[in-house]
Each structure stands twice: as C-alpha cells, then as structure tokens.
Design an enzyme around this catalytic site. Structure first.
Site, PDB file in Angstrom:
ATOM      1  N   HIS A 173       0.840  -1.206   0.000  1.00 29.01           N
ATOM      2  CA  HIS A 173       0.000   0.000   0.000  1.00 29.01           C
ATOM      3  C   HIS A 173       0.877   1.259   0.000  1.00 29.01           C
ATOM      4  O   HIS A 173       0.626   2.199  -0.773  1.00 29.01           O
ATOM      5  CB  HIS A 173      -0.908  -0.043   1.241  1.00 29.01           C
ATOM      6  N   GLU A 174       1.902   1.275   0.848  1.00 28.02           N
ATOM      7  CA  GLU A 174       2.779   2.449   0.916  1.00 28.02           C
ATOM      8  C   GLU A 174       3.616   2.592  -0.345  1.00 28.02           C
ATOM      9  O   GLU A 174       3.870   3.712  -0.810  1.00 28.02           O
ATOM     10  CB  GLU A 174       3.674   2.364   2.152  1.00 28.02           C
ATOM     11  N   HIS A 177       1.727   4.458  -2.937  1.00 34.30           N
ATOM     12  CA  HIS A 177       1.814   5.917  -2.774  1.00 34.30           C
ATOM     13  C   HIS A 177       3.118   6.458  -3.363  1.00 34.30           C
ATOM     14  O   HIS A 177       3.150   7.553  -3.930  1.00 34.30           O
ATOM     15  CB  HIS A 177       1.728   6.282  -1.291  1.00 34.30           C
ATOM     16  N   GLU A 257      -6.422   6.662  -1.168  1.00 32.09           N
ATOM     17  CA  GLU A 257      -6.351   5.504  -0.286  1.00 32.09           C
ATOM     18  C   GLU A 257      -7.006   4.292  -0.933  1.00 32.09           C
ATOM     19  O   GLU A 257      -6.500   3.171  -0.844  1.00 32.09           O
ATOM     20  CB  GLU A 257      -7.014   5.820   1.057  1.00 32.09           C
TER      21      GLU A 257
END
Length: 660
Positions: A173-174, A177, A257
């Site tokens: 997930h990070e 980003h 998100e």
C-alpha cells in the site's frame, strides 16, 4: 493506472492544490479584515462605535490585511518547504521515529526489513529508509520527494499485530503511494497548508501574551482588550484555516487511499493481506491514532487516519468498513480478536485469490492497467517488431507483481549470506560497493586496490579483503540488488565518512582502463543514491535532446550487441520512429560524457519518458535477447531517470518472440 499517467496526474493535482489554497487564503483575508477592523474599533476606545462595517471595508485597511495574510501564509509555507527538503526522514523524525537498525536481532523488525527490501527490489527502486515509531497504534506511512529520499515509517503496533502477509499488504500500500506520486504530492500539501496554520499560531501567541503580561494589564484604555480581541480573532481565523486545510486534505486523500489498497492487491495478488491488515486495524483497541504531536499535520500520509476527525468532508481516510469491502467483497462483517501488543518491547542493536480481479475496476484503475503506456503510436508499432517484449518492459514500470516479489525473495536467497550481511553494516557496505565497482581486468583492479590503500579507512580495507572470495563468485544479475540493499546504510554515514567514500568512488572510476556501460550505470546509481540529484525542471522534449539521446542509445545498443552494424541499424531505426535525428556514436563513451547526457535527459517531460524507455529497451533487444547484465544496465539507467523497473530477473533471458 500506469506509472507515467499517475505521475502526470499527481502533478496536475498539485496545480489544483494551489488553486484551492488561493481560495482558502481569499476567505481568510475576508475574515481577518473583519477581525482587524473590530480590533481597531476597540483600540480607539469605542465599543462598536461609528460604522465598523465601513472601517472594515476601508481600502487601505483591506490592502494591509491582505498583504499581511499573504506574507504570513507565503513565509510559513516557504519555511516548511525548506524544512522538508531533506525528504521523508524529516517527517519520520518529527513523528518520533527512529531509523531501524539493519543488524537488528528482533524477529519482527527483521521481518519488516525483509519485506521492505523485497518490495523495493521487486519494484526496481532503491531500498528506502525504514523508521520505527514506538507507538502501539497500527499505522504506517511513506514520505519523500523522489525515489532517492523515501522513508517508510511503521508503528510498533503494526509489526507486532500483523502477520507477514498482512505486513506485506501494508508495505505494498505504501509503495503504491510512492510509485503513483502521492508522497511528493502529500509533502507539498503539508508545506502549502502550514502557512495557513501559522495565522492561528500567531493568534494563540498574542492571546497567551496578553493574558499573562502584567504590564499589558496595567495600561489604561482599550489596548489590552484590543490585543486580546486581535489574538482571539486570529485564532478564529486560524481555526477557519485549519478547517479549510482539512477539507483540502480530505478532497485529495480519500480516493488515493482506495487506489493504494487496490494497488496493494495487484502487487501481491493477495487481497487477504491488505484486507486482513484492515480488519486487524478495525479490531484494535487503539486503532490507528498516533500519540506524536505532529500527527495531525501529516494525517493524510498515514495508512490509517492517525488522528480523531469528524466523519464526512474532513475525514482524510474512507471508513475502514468501506475499504475492507472494496478489497474483500464477500466480507461478512466479522473481525478477528483484538491484538495484544507488548507495551515496552525490547530494543535490539502469495497466490492469486478470488476478488482481486474485480478490485481494480472498482478503484477506477483496472481499465487502464492492461493498456500500453507508450504514448506515441509509432513507438508502439516499433515495439511490435520486437515481439512485444519492450512493450511489456515499459508497461511494467512502477507496477511490481506478485511474481516480481517472489523473484526478489528468491534472488536474495541465492546471494551469499556474507554479502547480504555486509550490505547491512557500514564498513562492510563500503567495501562491498568498492568490490562491485572495481574493474574486471587485473591491471585496473591492482591500480584501484593500491589507490584504496591510500584513501580508504583500514577497517574498510579489511572488509574488502574478507569479501574478495564471495565477490568473485557473484552471478550475473546480483550486483544491482546488493547495491540497493547497501544504499540505506551508506546514507547514514557521517559527513566525513561520506566525503571519503565519494572520493574513493571517483578515484576508482578514474583508474578504470575500460569502464563498461554497466559499471558506469552502477557507479552513477550509487552516487545518486547517497547524495541525491539536484531536482531539475522537466521542460525538455525528445526533439531538444538529440545529442544526449544519440550518446545514450548508442551506448546501450553497443552494450547489447558486439556487432557494430546491427547496433548502428538499431539506432537509425529508432531515429525514424522517435522523429529525432540521432547520430550513431561508435567509440565507447567516457563516463563523463554519459554523465553529461543523463544530466540533460533528466529534464525530459514526463509524457515523453515512456517513448524514451521504449527506445532504450529496443536497444538492448535488437539482438533478440536480454542478458542479465543488460537487464541490470537497463534497470539502473531507468532508475536514474525516475522510472523504476521491476526486478531485472523478469527481463533477463527474455527473447524476441518468447522466453528463451
């Protein structure tokens, strides 16, 4: 969403942020004008005396207030921008994070480092700094401006409560980003909004000074009351600015998100990883709320909300239940038992699953994922002639797969354990890089070793001698991952150590009798990885860069094929395809010339980087095969251009028309 489109979208969002900020500043000017007018009326001694509205609309007063507000907001934003220039490490340290020891013996910390390293190598980017926040909440973040200064932070609660698959989902997930340009956008948002918050801080200071200053109380007239009123008014303005800032953050953050959750599934092909992490977070008694004093300022960076917010327009994150159902459409609403986390832990020196396919479309990214990311139709036609392999290479940028992560884990397992350990220790990491970058021929190595005896530290020389045998056994394709592992350790060197290290690197390259393209690319990667590269404006087009393009593409073509005629033909064909006049450079390029070419090519606009990467791929593919060394070269050059390719092992061994 492909890498290049995502990067362009993040830049467009920055422009929208500036517009929203200007609107917020205009609103603050209006409120501040009324507040100052009221303070002036009180200062004159007339409680709501003659025509306060007329005084509020007085042109000179309005102009003065507007100038003051703009000056405060501008200076506040500039100061915060300068504070954040160092990148993600500043954010992590301001939140109370500590750099994680790469030689840690704590099992959970070691697992975290392994997951981050695997994800970075699979993504084709340098291993980021990892910071641990001693907080029992479950949260994580990625921060930085570029791939060179990324920091990933994660809480103690997260590494203690999550299993490996769930932790991998959070890290994926990070990384989404990072690869989609969100982290750069988020830091710009912090800097822009800080100026608005400064107004409230000034009001708080005035209010505190007026309420505690004895001299102020002893004065006659309305001065004391005016300062109190001005301070209270500015605090109201500050709170209004905070509300505006939260609305702006929420408008930008929520959909990002959902995108990051979807990308985590696509990277790992395991919706239970990220979905399980979200369920554990929902069941955790402390949730994601951080105790750090600066948590509110960076709330839009976090995996979870990080702070208490009102639901609705000001929430920077979607509700956990909505995120879970996006990832796990068949979720029945049940949660696991609440995790138990040790309050004072000791400090020491996947397979595809049902539901993943439909997730991307729900996050509005699935439609664009399979498509080619090469903007120019002529380039796409040329790639078809190479059997579609170059097309796959370009489409893979910034999109690691579960297979890439598995390959990265396997490749790390195949490297000598002594070399892996050396990459995590400061003295040994320097020796490891020296050994990798030293020339292949005996004459160059002897001269380079002699130069190191006069420049390098004795402990580094001892490590270099100890690593000589395992370095001699390095297999093709293992140099780049070792350098990627060593970069975080090298960044932590002191200023004196870093200066000596860079001097030794320059000396090694100067004494190389026949520096190859791969050696130059790895050398440049190390230097950029430890010192960064000056951020250049991206305002050049391929048509403006004929000379640098000729040099780089000729070098890549010659590196992939000893037949000069075929290499020349490849560059000529690319000249016609790209619509740029290219001159084939027969002589091996010097390292200084290649550095010059790269310093120009980094200014290429984002929209034309996909055709450039496609052309680079064609240069190493024109002989019909990508060897491991060519894959490392292509990956290293792409990284210096800001285009992270996945693990070179995906590329190595591929041939036109199929896999050899």
């Amino acid at each position: 969403m492909d890498f290049f489109t995502a990067q362009d979208r993040a830049r467009r969002l920055t422009g929208r942020l500036v517009l929203l900020l200007l609107l917020a500043v205009a609103a603050l000017i209006a409120v501040a004008s009324l507040a100052v007018a009221l303070a002036v009326v009180l200062l004159d001694g007339g409680a709501f005396a003659a025509q306060p509205l007329a005084r509020a609309l007085e042109p000179r007063l309005l102009a003065g207030v507007a100038a003051a507000v703009i000056l405060v907001v501008g200076l506040g934003s500039l100061v915060r921008h300068l504070q954040l220039r160092a990148g993600g490490s500043v954010v992590a340290e301001s939140l109370g994070g500590r750099p994680l020891n790469f030689e840690t013996r704590n099992e959970r910390e070691r697992q975290l480092l392994n997951v981050v390293e695997e994800m970075a190598i699979a993504s084709g980017m340098p291993v980021p700094e990892v910071y641990l926040l001693e907080d029992q909440a479950i949260n994580a973040f990625a921060a930085g401006h570029d791939l060179d200064d990324v920091a990933i932070g994660i809480t103690r609660g997260a590494i203690e409560a999550l299993d490996r698959d769930q932790l991998q989902g959070v890290i994926a997930h990070e990384f989404s980003h990072i690869l989609h340009g969100d982290m750069r956008l988020n830091l710009r948002l912090v800097a822009l909004l800080h100026g608005i918050l400064v107004i409230g801080l000034i009001g708080r200071m005035l209010l505190h000074a007026s309420s505690s200053g004895r001299r102020m109380r002893s004065r006659k007239g309305g001065g004391h009351v005016a300062v109190l009123g001005l301070g209270a008014s500015l605090m109201v303005v500050g709170y209004a600015g905070t509300l505006c800032g939260n609305l702006i953050k929420a408008a930008v953050s929520r959909q990002r998100e959902f995108l990051a959750d979807a990308s985590a599934v696509q990277y790992t092909r395991n919706p239970e990883g990220i979905g399980g992490a979200l369920k554990v977070l929902a069941a955790h008694r402390l949730g994601s709320r951080l105790l750090a004093s600066h948590a509110a300022e960076f709330s839009h960076l976090f995996f979870g909300s990080g702070v208490r917010t009102l639901p609705g327009l000001t929430a920077t994150h979607p509700p956990l239940q909505a995120r879970i159902r996006r990832v796990l459409p068949r979720w029945d609403g049940s949660l696991p038992p609440a995790p138990v986390i040790q309050p004072t832990p000791p400090r020491h020196a996947a397979a595809p699953m049902e539901g993943a396919a439909g997730l991307a479309s729900k996050a509005s990214i699935g439609e664009s994922m399979p498509g080619a990311v090469v903007a120019d139709a002529l380039v796409a036609d040329a790639l078809m002639a190479e059997g579609g392999v170059a097309d796959e290479i370009v489409a893979s940028v910034g999109r690691p797969s579960a297979e890439d992560i598995s390959r990265a884990r396997r490749r790390l397992g195949e490297i000598d354990d002594g070399l892996i350990e050396a990459a995590h220790e400061p003295s040994a990491a320097r020796a490891l890089v020296y050994g990798i970058l030293m020339g292949a021929d005996a004459g160059s190595r002897d001269a380079q070793r002699q130069a190191l005896v006069g420049q390098a530290l004795p402990e580094v020389l001892r490590e270099l001698e100890a690593l000589e045998v395992p370095l001699s056994r390095l297999a093709p394709g293992q140099r780049l991952p070792l350098i990627e592992l060593a970069l975080p350790v090298l960044r932590r060197l002191s200023v004196a150590q870093l200066g000596r290290f860079q001097a030794c690197l320059r000396r090694l390259m100067a004494l190389e009798s026949r520096p190859g393209a791969l050696q130059w690319a790895l050398h440049r990667l190390v230097l950029r990885g430890i010192q960064g590269e000056r951020r250049a404006r991206r305002d050049r087009h391929l048509a403006d860069l004929s000379g640098p393009l000729s040099l780089l593409l000729s070098t890549l073509a010659l590196a992939g094929q000893q037949d000069e005629t075929q290499a020349h033909a490849s560059v000529e064909r690319l000249s016609a395809v790209l619509g740029v006049t290219l001159d084939f450079v027969r002589e091996p390029a010097l390292a200084t010339d290649l550095d010059w070419a790269m310093s120009r090519l980094v200014r290429l606009v984002q929209a034309e980087r996909a055709p450039l990467l496609a052309a680079m791929s064609c240069c190493v593919l024109h002989d019909g095969r990508i060897e491991p060394e060519e894959a490392e070269l292509l990956s290293a050059v792409a990284w210096t251009l800001g285009c992270p390719l996945p693990s070179p092992e995906r590329l190595a061994g591929q041939s036109v028309g199929g896999t050899a």
